[in-house]
Design a protein around this motif. Structure first.
Motif, PDB file in Angstrom:
ATOM      1  N   LYS A 190       0.910  -1.236  -0.097  1.00 31.35           N
ATOM      2  CA  LYS A 190      -0.067  -0.111   0.028  1.00 31.35           C
ATOM      3  C   LYS A 190       0.699   1.425  -0.110  1.00 31.35           C
ATOM      4  CE  LYS A 190      -3.773   2.159   2.466  1.00 31.35           C
ATOM      5  NZ  LYS A 190      -4.385   2.167   3.759  1.00 31.35           N
ATOM      6  N   MET A 191       1.971   1.220   0.595  1.00 32.63           N
ATOM      7  CA  MET A 191       2.771   2.466   0.874  1.00 32.63           C
ATOM      8  C   MET A 191       3.642   2.690  -0.255  1.00 32.63           C
ATOM      9  SD  MET A 191       1.632   3.652   3.735  1.00 32.63           S
ATOM     10  CE  MET A 191       2.859   5.048   3.721  1.00 32.63           C
ATOM     11  N   ASN A 192       4.270   1.418  -0.755  1.00 27.97           N
ATOM     12  CA  ASN A 192       5.067   1.844  -1.750  1.00 27.97           C
ATOM     13  C   ASN A 192       4.978   1.292  -3.339  1.00 27.97           C
ATOM     14  OD1 ASN A 192       7.302   2.557   0.027  1.00 27.97           O
ATOM     15  ND2 ASN A 192       7.370   0.520   0.882  1.00 27.97           N
ATOM     16  N   VAL A 193       3.956   0.380  -3.367  1.00 26.16           N
ATOM     17  CA  VAL A 193       3.677  -0.242  -4.830  1.00 26.16           C
ATOM     18  C   VAL A 193       2.275   0.384  -5.487  1.00 26.16           C
ATOM     19  CG1 VAL A 193       3.275  -2.258  -5.979  1.00 26.16           C
ATOM     20  CG2 VAL A 193       5.015  -2.302  -4.139  1.00 26.16           C
ATOM     21  N   ALA A 194       1.351   0.751  -4.557  1.00 26.25           N
ATOM     22  CA  ALA A 194       0.071   1.175  -5.270  1.00 26.25           C
ATOM     23  C   ALA A 194      -0.061   2.529  -5.512  1.00 26.25           C
ATOM     24  CB  ALA A 194      -1.076   0.764  -3.943  1.00 26.25           C
ATOM     25  N   VAL A 195       0.925   2.718  -6.401  1.00 25.89           N
ATOM     26  CA  VAL A 195       0.755   4.307  -7.031  1.00 25.89           C
ATOM     27  C   VAL A 195       0.366   4.213  -8.427  1.00 25.89           C
ATOM     28  CG1 VAL A 195       2.554   4.863  -5.772  1.00 25.89           C
ATOM     29  CG2 VAL A 195       3.419   3.892  -7.738  1.00 25.89           C
ATOM     30  N   ASN A 196       0.080   3.341  -9.150  1.00 26.70           N
ATOM     31  CA  ASN A 196      -0.675   2.922 -10.483  1.00 26.70           C
ATOM     32  C   ASN A 196      -1.370   1.899 -10.500  1.00 26.70           C
ATOM     33  OD1 ASN A 196       1.355   0.855 -10.351  1.00 26.70           O
ATOM     34  ND2 ASN A 196       2.908   1.836 -11.799  1.00 26.70           N
ATOM     35  N   ASP A 197      -1.988   1.617 -11.826  1.00 29.91           N
ATOM     36  CA  ASP A 197      -3.016   0.696 -11.841  1.00 29.91           C
ATOM     37  C   ASP A 197      -2.690  -0.881 -11.456  1.00 29.91           C
ATOM     38  OD1 ASP A 197      -4.998   2.183 -12.712  1.00 29.91           O
ATOM     39  OD2 ASP A 197      -4.905   1.779 -14.760  1.00 29.91           O
ATOM     40  N   ILE A 198      -1.218  -1.290 -11.962  1.00 30.81           N
ATOM     41  CA  ILE A 198      -0.705  -2.664 -11.905  1.00 30.81           C
ATOM     42  C   ILE A 198      -0.529  -2.690 -10.256  1.00 30.81           C
ATOM     43  CG2 ILE A 198       1.534  -1.783 -12.252  1.00 30.81           C
ATOM     44  CD1 ILE A 198      -0.399  -5.402 -12.775  1.00 30.81           C
ATOM     45  N   GLY A 199       0.053  -1.781  -9.708  1.00 32.27           N
ATOM     46  CA  GLY A 199       0.451  -1.710  -8.151  1.00 32.27           C
ATOM     47  C   GLY A 199      -0.916  -2.044  -7.358  1.00 32.27           C
ATOM     48  N   LYS A 200      -1.830  -1.003  -7.854  1.00 29.37           N
ATOM     49  CA  LYS A 200      -3.167  -1.273  -6.943  1.00 29.37           C
ATOM     50  C   LYS A 200      -3.589  -2.538  -7.042  1.00 29.37           C
ATOM     51  CE  LYS A 200      -4.103   3.746  -7.262  1.00 29.37           C
ATOM     52  NZ  LYS A 200      -5.200   4.793  -8.116  1.00 29.37           N
ATOM     53  N   TYR A 201      -3.651  -3.100  -8.289  1.00 30.29           N
ATOM     54  CA  TYR A 201      -4.297  -4.375  -8.495  1.00 30.29           C
ATOM     55  C   TYR A 201      -3.526  -5.629  -7.784  1.00 30.29           C
ATOM     56  CZ  TYR A 201      -5.413  -8.546 -10.803  1.00 30.29           C
ATOM     57  OH  TYR A 201      -5.732 -10.057 -11.213  1.00 30.29           O
TER      58      TYR A 201
END
Length: 463
Positions: A190-201
């Motif tokens: 949540k803190m480091n990866v969910a910054v774009n569509d693939i990260g949120k997925y």
């Protein structure tokens, strides 16, 4: 001149969430990797009651979803693989096997195998000369100290592994205990990866998995290990060993055949930092919504449990399982057509996607003579819309005219149909099939599965 490493990703993409992480990571390393194909390997698992053949359809949908989220518009990359295991006597050409043979005949290619080795074994059987051009990097086996290997990538098609091991391909084995070192958490994602569509997925996938000791948010992402290996081999310690150690046999005729065995790697944070950097560099893409179908979920319906119509021991268990399966597949922007008998309607707030409800028997009992009031109430709860009776699906979704209704007896004769009413009729009729949850592993089914089922009906229910 293209100096990138030519790679095939051979994956059972829909098996577990780490396959999606690994595929994303490989695609994000487009500066050093030239992904020539994503070949799909079969799988079977206890919590997904589908055949190896149907597992390919689920994996195709998942692989294409990852491609879209990464902003890659090349569906031809994905090749359907073997419909059964080599150990079961299956040894037929298929798009994945053909692609492996085609690419290997053109020159050197690295195959990163994240599941069973079925496709590769069959390719070697059908075209033995390609072995000299193939480097297989496989996530499988456990520590060499074990008398037998019981990891799933080995156990589910042992004979396929033996074909590859005994061939002359360059073989690098990454045991599953190496992959077990690669861990993260939902908080870190949540803190480091969910910054774009693939990260949120990827974050959403991680929230909907709860195996063994992962209940506190800690996630083991095994399949990243082989991708990290091809990106930076210096992070791994490798030794060459006689292939006999892997085959668990002591035939002197094979002692000269040696393979690479990874026995250690750099600290997890080194690999994970690279993963984060590569995934988050990708621009925020706009992925088109996917369409799914289901019916007869009966959320929070005590009668379904007491009458043993469903396999669940309690309503709480039923709801938790249905919601988990739904949200692990359906994204917030996706579309779900629910063909009736939803159950307690406030559960819609817990489900991903835009949900269109076609009324079944239960809905009609509730709304009585006031459908519009019922429709307004459900839309206020979160449903995208509610339909009193069946509707035609947009032709663009399934590339043909399809009618959706609750009862099979209401199907249209001039086109194919999707229907529900699970307890009243079986899986198929001559011009349609049942999308009910109980017939489809209590999970919404993808357009890929629907297309496949409709084709089967057309081919086998001819007048």
């Amino acid at each position: 001149m293209n100096n990138k490493l030519k790679v095939i990703i051979d994956s059972d993409t829909a098996n577990e969430i780490d396959d999606s992480f690994a595929l994303s990571y490989a695609l994000a390393n487009d500066d050093v990797l030239d992904i020539k194909a994503i070949t799909l390997a079969p799988f079977v698992v206890g919590y997904k009651h589908i055949s190896p053949k149907d597992s390919l359809l689920e994996s195709k949908a998942e692989a294409n979803r990852v491609l879209r989220l990464m902003g890659i518009k090349n569906p031809k990359l994905v090749c359907m693989g073997s419909e059964d295991f080599y150990s079961n006597g299956y040894c037929e050409s298929n798009p994945a096997v053909a692609k492996i043979i085609e690419l290997a005949k053109k020159g050197k290619v690295t195959i990163v195998a994240l599941g069973v080795l079925t496709n590769i074994a069959i390719a070697l059987k059908l075209a033995p000369t390609i072995a000299k051009n193939i480097h297989v990097i496989w996530l499988g086996t456990k520590t060499l100290l074990h008398e037998t290997f019981d990891d799933s990538n080995y156990r589910k098609d042992k004979e396929a592994f033996e074909v590859v091991a005994k061939s002359s391909v360059e073989l690098t084995v990454i045991p599953s205990y190496i992959g077990k070192f690669i861990v993260t958490s939902t908080h870190e994602l949540k803190m480091n990866v969910a910054v774009n569509d693939i990260g949120k997925y990827l974050l959403r996938l991680s929230k909907n998995i709860n195996h063994e000791n992962e209940g506190l948010g800690v996630k083991t992402i095994y399949d990243i290990a082989p991708i990290a290996y091809i990106v930076n081999q210096d992070l791994f310690d490798v030794k060459t060993i006689p292939v006999n150690y892997l085959l668990k046999e002591q035939k002197k005729t094979l002692m000269s055949r040696r393979v690479n065995y990874v026995y250690d790697m750099a600290p997890n944070n080194v690999i994970w930092q690279d993963f984060v950097a590569k995934i988050t560099k990708n621009k925020n893409t706009i992925a088109p919504p996917q369409v799914y179908f289901t019916s007869n979920t009966y959320f929070s319906d005590e009668k379904q449990v007491k009458s043993k119509i469903t396999p669940f021991k309690s309503v709480e268990e039923m709801d938790a399982d249905l919601i988990s399966r739904w949200n692990s597949l359906v994204g917030p922007k996706d579309i779900v057509y629910h063909l009736g008998d939803f159950g307690k309607y406030n559960n819609v707030k817990k489900l991903n996607g835009k949900i269109y409800l076609i009324c079944g028997n239960h809905e009609k009992w509730v709304y009585g003579r006031d459908f519009e009031g019922f429709r307004t109430k459900l839309k206020d709860m979160g449903f995208a819309d509610v339909y009193k009776s069946g509707i035609y699906l947009d032709k663009k979704v399934l590339a043909e005219k399809v009618y959706m209704t609750y009862k099979a007896k209401d199907c249209k004769k001039e086109c194919m149909n999707l229907f529900g009413q699970s307890h009243a009729i079986g899986g198929s009729v001559k011009n349609g099939f049942n999308v009910s949850a109980m017939y489809n592993d209590y999970t919404p089914i993808s357009t890929e599965r629907v297309k496949s089922n409709l084709k089967f009906i057309k081919d086998n229910f001819k007048n």
